[in-house]
Motif scaffolding. Structure first.
Motif, PDB file in Angstrom:
ATOM      1  N   ARG A   1     -11.379   8.953  -6.392  1.00  0.00           N
ATOM      2  CA  ARG A   1     -10.596  10.030  -6.985  1.00  0.00           C
ATOM      3  C   ARG A   1      -9.918   9.620  -8.299  1.00  0.00           C
ATOM      4  O   ARG A   1      -9.665  10.486  -9.140  1.00  0.00           O
ATOM      5  N   ARG A   2      -9.599   8.361  -8.471  1.00  0.00           N
ATOM      6  CA  ARG A   2      -8.901   7.926  -9.685  1.00  0.00           C
ATOM      7  C   ARG A   2      -9.608   6.716 -10.303  1.00  0.00           C
ATOM      8  O   ARG A   2      -9.050   5.628 -10.422  1.00  0.00           O
TER       9      ARG A   2
ATOM     10  N   LEU B   1      -9.483   6.525  -2.764  1.00  0.00           N
ATOM     11  CA  LEU B   1      -8.607   6.473  -3.937  1.00  0.00           C
ATOM     12  C   LEU B   1      -9.364   6.028  -5.180  1.00  0.00           C
ATOM     13  O   LEU B   1      -9.156   6.576  -6.271  1.00  0.00           O
TER      14      LEU B   1
ATOM     15  N   ASN C   1      -6.458  10.129   6.018  1.00  0.00           N
ATOM     16  CA  ASN C   1      -7.884  10.040   5.694  1.00  0.00           C
ATOM     17  C   ASN C   1      -8.626  11.314   6.073  1.00  0.00           C
ATOM     18  O   ASN C   1      -9.528  11.761   5.341  1.00  0.00           O
TER      19      ASN C   1
ATOM     20  N   VAL D   1      -1.982  11.604  -3.884  1.00  0.00           N
ATOM     21  CA  VAL D   1      -3.089  10.724  -4.270  1.00  0.00           C
ATOM     22  C   VAL D   1      -2.710   9.909  -5.499  1.00  0.00           C
ATOM     23  O   VAL D   1      -3.012   8.706  -5.581  1.00  0.00           O
ATOM     24  N   ASP D   2      -2.032  10.540  -6.476  1.00  0.00           N
ATOM     25  CA  ASP D   2      -1.598   9.803  -7.666  1.00  0.00           C
ATOM     26  C   ASP D   2      -0.720   8.617  -7.280  1.00  0.00           C
ATOM     27  O   ASP D   2      -0.916   7.495  -7.767  1.00  0.00           O
TER      28      ASP D   2
ATOM     29  N   LEU E   1      -7.944  13.838   3.365  1.00  0.00           N
ATOM     30  CA  LEU E   1      -8.719  13.566   2.156  1.00  0.00           C
ATOM     31  C   LEU E   1     -10.182  13.957   2.339  1.00  0.00           C
ATOM     32  O   LEU E   1     -10.812  14.502   1.418  1.00  0.00           O
TER      33      LEU E   1
ATOM     34  N   LEU F   1      -9.293   4.594   3.072  1.00  0.00           N
ATOM     35  CA  LEU F   1      -8.354   5.105   2.074  1.00  0.00           C
ATOM     36  C   LEU F   1      -8.619   4.479   0.710  1.00  0.00           C
ATOM     37  O   LEU F   1      -8.620   5.178  -0.316  1.00  0.00           O
TER      38      LEU F   1
ATOM     39  N   TRP G   1      -8.131  -0.899 -12.284  1.00  0.00           N
ATOM     40  CA  TRP G   1      -8.166  -1.490 -10.946  1.00  0.00           C
ATOM     41  C   TRP G   1      -8.283  -3.005 -10.973  1.00  0.00           C
ATOM     42  O   TRP G   1      -7.768  -3.679 -10.072  1.00  0.00           O
TER      43      TRP G   1
ATOM     44  N   GLN H   1       0.820  -1.205   0.000  1.00  0.00           N
ATOM     45  CA  GLN H   1       0.000   0.000   0.000  1.00  0.00           C
ATOM     46  C   GLN H   1       0.861   1.266   0.000  1.00  0.00           C
ATOM     47  O   GLN H   1       0.515   2.258  -0.632  1.00  0.00           O
TER      48      GLN H   1
ATOM     49  N   LEU I   1      -0.405   7.060  -4.343  1.00  0.00           N
ATOM     50  CA  LEU I   1      -1.122   6.045  -3.561  1.00  0.00           C
ATOM     51  C   LEU I   1      -2.111   5.269  -4.431  1.00  0.00           C
ATOM     52  O   LEU I   1      -2.264   4.051  -4.282  1.00  0.00           O
ATOM     53  N   ALA I   2      -2.790   5.973  -5.336  1.00  0.00           N
ATOM     54  CA  ALA I   2      -3.788   5.305  -6.177  1.00  0.00           C
ATOM     55  C   ALA I   2      -3.127   4.342  -7.149  1.00  0.00           C
ATOM     56  O   ALA I   2      -3.644   3.235  -7.389  1.00  0.00           O
TER      57      ALA I   2
END
Length: 649
Positions: free
Chosen positions: A277-278, A274, A187, A225-226, A190, A270, A283, A160, A228-229
């Protein structure tokens, strides 16, 4: 006084590198355009090849090859089930050590414990969960089981948060508590951003406390975020790429490990944030790794993350979608995949694309890339240089008439100005006249009688018509590119050496039309039937009639006899083989050219018998000449013949 401050060079392009001359890039494009390519394809090919010479920048194609090589290497790196395999091995080791400790003990407690070990579930996650409260007799087994749990904790967190495995190399309750605090604050940040309350100060405060946990060094929340995503999506792809049984076991291990670490709820929050947001990330797609070496979960996720980056980068580098531009390529993805030097190469290519527009060589009109008149002039000069390179020096000549007059090169002498003169003023002689006539002072006062103009060599003016066949057969025979290059060269020659001439280039297929200088380079052949020389000669005749005092010059470039003519209603009539009416009307226009005293020379790019018979008849009626050059020497023939005609005049 201007103050300057200097510091240590950190990153970016070489500050001492010479600036790239955009004209060199245009000349590179010109090679393709003069060979028949369109501006869009010529620019695309240039960017694919890269910039040769002193700059020596990689092109898109070389970057694509490097991306594909990296993808092959990643796919051959190892297997995705390494963590499961390692966990099962440690579990079997711990159970074996415990059995070895219990075997010599004859007590009922030892037998009960053996029964409990015998009844462990087959899947690794359930077995580990069941042994969570087991009271180990063997110290070695207890240590092995703790090693197993520590392995899972580090691998799951590393899947992660990149680099977390190294940060938790030594089990430390304080370190885990810090991770829990980081997750809670992340969190909360966010959530605050979702409400529109987040500020950059919030992010910087967060990074001041936990920046060491993020090796990507994000500069704002979006970059965080980029990162982590991308990693979270890679973890999901890892699960999707396993067999159903492996997926179920690893997913259970992940959830179990996070819950035991007190991070389950925070990680679920989280993950949902994510995905929201992405959502565009892949996925649930699957990847296949073919290597033999088992990879830990963190390493496997890193490999899948890099593969996803490379896939997106490859799609952007291909530039095979409408409206594609280099600005669509993510520089951060290039940096991650190919390094700093590739970013510099990409920026150099982007700069070429930008500066060709900024410096006025390219124009985007309604989504279409076009050459500007400035670019066409330069390409014409390039085409002309190519032609003159093929010509002998003694054949270049000129056509000047050496009497002083109104146009041409300066003779070095001057004369009094007369009304209507267009020659340049001789400023020095004019000022001297004003002073001599008693009007010295500051400023010098001038009268009409003081003005003198520079005398020039008089040049005869010509009305030039170049008729270029645009029919489909020109492309089929491979002569279209040579015809376009010839038109550009002649246009450049007249504009630079004979500006007093009136030149008109006429293209003809089923119809004829006047071609403007700025459309020559991007011009393409017509995919229609018909060689309507009749219509082209009509237009050329009107051009000559508008310049009755000019010497008429008519040059025709074609690869076929006339197969179409213009009807009275303005429509084109096509017929194959050529009808007698088409030939009669075309030859009638040839006779009109003869009466205008216009010599009509034909450059024949094919050897068909019908074409030979037709051009021989044209030469008999008009007195002009017939040439049969190869395509690669067409420009040389046309330009040298034009110069010969102008010298003769």
């Amino acid at each position: 006084m201007t103050a300057y401050r200097y510091g240590e060079y950190q990153d970016g392009p070489d500050p001492l590198a010479p600036p790239y001359d955009v004209r060199a890039a245009l000349d590179e494009m010109g090679d393709a355009i003069l060979s028949g390519s369109t501006p869009v394809h010529a620019l695309r090919d240039l960017l694919k090849r890269g910039l040769p010479g002193a700059q020596d920048r990689r092109g898109i194609d070389e970057m694509l090859r490097e991306v594909r090589r990296r993808r092959r290497e990643l796919r051959e790196r190892g297997r995705l089930d390494g963590t499961l395999e390692r966990a099962r091995a440690l579990l079997d080791k711990a159970v074996g050590q415990e059995r070895a400790e219990l075997f010599p003990d004859p007590s009922d407690d030892a037998r009960l414990r053996e029964t409990e070990l015998d009844s462990l579930p087959e899947d690794t996650a359930s077995a580990i969960q069941q042994l969570g409260d087991y009271q180990w007799r063997s110290a070695a087994a207890r240590q092995t089981f703790e090693e197993l749990r520590d392995l899972l904790r580090r691998e799951v967190l590393d899947s992660q948060f990149k680099g977390m495995r190294d940060a938790l190399a030594n089990p430390d309750p304080a370190a885990m508590e810090r991770v829990r605090q980081m997750m809670a604050e992340l969190n909360d940040m966010l959530d605050k951003d979702a409400r529109g309350e987040h500020t950059q100060d919030d992010f910087e405060n967060f990074m001041s406390k936990y920046g060491d946990m993020f090796p990507e060094h994000p500069q704002n929340l979006e970059e965080l975020v980029d990162a982590l995503a991308r990693r979270a999506a890679a973890t999901q792809r890892l699960l999707a790429s396993l067999t159903p049984r492996q997926r179920e076991e690893l997913d259970a291990l992940i959830n179990q490990t996070l819950d035991q670490a007190g991070l389950g709820e925070q990680m679920r929050r989280l993950g949902e944030a994510l995905v929201t947001r992405r959502p565009e990330l892949a996925w649930d797609s699957q990847e296949r790794l073919t290597g033999e070496q088992p990879l830990g979960m963190g390493d496997a996720v890193t490999a899948l993350e890099e593969l996803a980056d490379l896939s997106r980068l490859e799609a952007a580098l291909r530039q095979d979608y409408p409206g594609a531009r280099l600005d669509d390529i993510d520089e951060s993805a290039v940096r991650r995949a190919l390094g700093r030097s590739a970013v510099d190469d990409l920026e150099a290519l982007k700069r070429i694309e930008r500066e060709l527009e900024d410096q006025g060589y390219l124009l985007r009109r309604r989504g279409k890339l076009e050459l500007t008149p400035k670019a066409v002039r330069r390409l014409g000069e390039t085409a002309l240089r190519r032609v003159f390179t093929s010509l002998d020096a003694g054949r270049r000549g000129d056509h000047d008439q050496r009497d002083a007059g109104s146009a041409g090169e300066l003779t070095g002498s001057s004369r009094p100005w007369r009304f209507g003169d267009e020659q340049p003023l001789d400023v020095v002689r004019t000022l001297v006249n004003g002073i001599r006539n008693g009007r010295a002072g500051s400023p010098v006062r001038l009268s009409v009688d003081d003005f003198e103009v520079a005398e020039t060599e008089r040049r005869s003016a010509a009305a030039v018509c170049l008729l270029v066949d645009l029919s489909y057969s020109m492309a089929l025979r491979g002569t279209w590119a040579a015809a376009k290059q010839t038109a550009l060269a002649l246009q450049a020659l007249v504009a630079s050496k004979f500006p007093q001439d009136a030149v008109q280039i006429i293209g003809f297929s089923n119809y004829a039309r006047v071609l403007q200088p700025d459309e020559l380079a991007g011009l393409d052949w017509d995919m229609v039937q018909g060689t309507n020389l009749h219509h082209a000669l009509l237009i050329a005749g009107r051009h000559l009639d508008r310049h009755p005092d000019f010497e008429p010059v008519v040059l025709v470039v074609t690869d076929g006899e006339p197969t179409a003519h213009l009807l009275r209603n303005g429509r084109s009539a096509f017929e194959w083989p050529p009808s007698s009416e088409t030939l009669e009307l075309t030859l009638a226009e040839v006779d009109k050219m003869t009466r205008r005293r216009a010599t009509l020379n034909v450059f024949m790019l094919a050897g068909d018998d019908r074409l030979k018979d037709f051009v021989d008849e044209v030469a008999r009626r008009n007195g002009g000449r017939v040439f049969s050059p190869s395509a690669d020497r067409l420009g040389e023939y046309v330009v040298s013949d034009f110069l010969r005609l102008r010298r003769a005049r």
